[in-house]
Motif scaffolding. Structure first.
Motif, PDB file in Angstrom:
ATOM      1  N   TYR A  39      62.958 -99.678  38.841  1.00 59.53           N
ATOM      2  CA  TYR A  39      63.647-100.730  38.093  1.00 59.53           C
ATOM      3  C   TYR A  39      63.934-101.945  38.964  1.00 59.53           C
ATOM      4  CZ  TYR A  39      64.431 -98.693  33.502  1.00 59.53           C
ATOM      5  OH  TYR A  39      64.249 -98.209  32.233  1.00 59.53           O
ATOM      6  N   ARG A  40      64.356-101.723  40.194  1.00 53.95           N
ATOM      7  CA  ARG A  40      64.640-102.861  41.093  1.00 53.95           C
ATOM      8  C   ARG A  40      63.379-103.686  41.317  1.00 53.95           C
ATOM      9  NH1 ARG A  40      69.756-102.416  43.996  1.00 53.95           N
ATOM     10  NH2 ARG A  40      69.088-104.330  45.000  1.00 53.95           N
ATOM     11  N   ARG A  74      62.575-107.595  39.439  1.00 54.93           N
ATOM     12  CA  ARG A  74      62.373-108.758  40.327  1.00 54.93           C
ATOM     13  C   ARG A  74      61.262-109.666  39.813  1.00 54.93           C
ATOM     14  NH1 ARG A  74      62.519-106.133  46.307  1.00 54.93           N
ATOM     15  NH2 ARG A  74      64.760-105.771  46.354  1.00 54.93           N
ATOM     16  N   ALA A 107      65.328 -95.643  39.989  1.00 59.40           N
ATOM     17  CA  ALA A 107      66.168 -96.682  40.591  1.00 59.40           C
ATOM     18  C   ALA A 107      65.324 -97.673  41.391  1.00 59.40           C
ATOM     19  CB  ALA A 107      67.234 -96.043  41.480  1.00 59.40           C
ATOM     20  N   ILE A 108      64.415 -97.173  42.180  1.00 57.27           N
ATOM     21  CA  ILE A 108      63.534 -98.050  42.969  1.00 57.27           C
ATOM     22  C   ILE A 108      62.608 -98.829  42.038  1.00 57.27           C
ATOM     23  CG2 ILE A 108      61.640 -98.081  44.644  1.00 57.27           C
ATOM     24  CD1 ILE A 108      63.028 -95.601  45.947  1.00 57.27           C
TER      25      ILE A 108
END
Length: 138
Positions: free
Chosen positions: A57-58, A62, A54-55
């Motif tokens: 991919y964020r 970006r 999750a981290i």
């Protein structure tokens, strides 16, 4: 450079699987034994993987584009089909019987147990066969 990054990522992944006990089939089978000697370690490994993903991919999205490609290659399929359902059932059955899924199986190859070599050979045959079965259009 892409191959070097892929190799390093694979080594880190394999190390994480080893440290988490996922290269030991008894740990995985213990997790699947809900009404026996249940072993919760896999929950923590999966939780760590979901959090990291999750981290990651964020942060990656970006950037707008990958470091070593022109654009992201994301899955386009949006529906369930027989190919997905049968493949999922085969994966789950194999995982429950052997105690390995593809990542830990490959990470465990250093031990070269005959049963593991058979598992990896059948896994490769399954991937080859799956590539021959046409996917449904999304």
């Amino acid at each position: 450079m892409k191959l070097t990054i892929a190799l390093l990522a694979g080594l880190v992944f394999g190390l994480g699987l080893s440290l988490g006990g996922m290269t030991q089939p008894a740990v995985v089978l213990g997790f699947l034994d809900l009404f026996g000697a249940w072993d919760p370690r896999l929950v923590f490994v999966m939780g760590g993987a979901v959090l990291t993903t999750a981290i990651g991919y964020r942060l990656v999205f970006r950037r707008g584009r990958p470091l070593f490609e022109s654009d992201f290659q994301l899955p386009m399929a949006k529906r369930f089909d027989a190919r997905l359902i049968v493949g999922s059932a085969l994966f789950g059955t194999g995982w429950g019987i052997a105690g390995y899924c593809p990542g830990p199986a490959l990470a465990s190859l250093g031990g070269a147990a005959p049963s593991l070599l058979v598992l990896v050979a059948t896994m490769l045959a399954g991937w080859w066969l799956a590539a021959k079965i046409p996917a449904a259009r999304a």
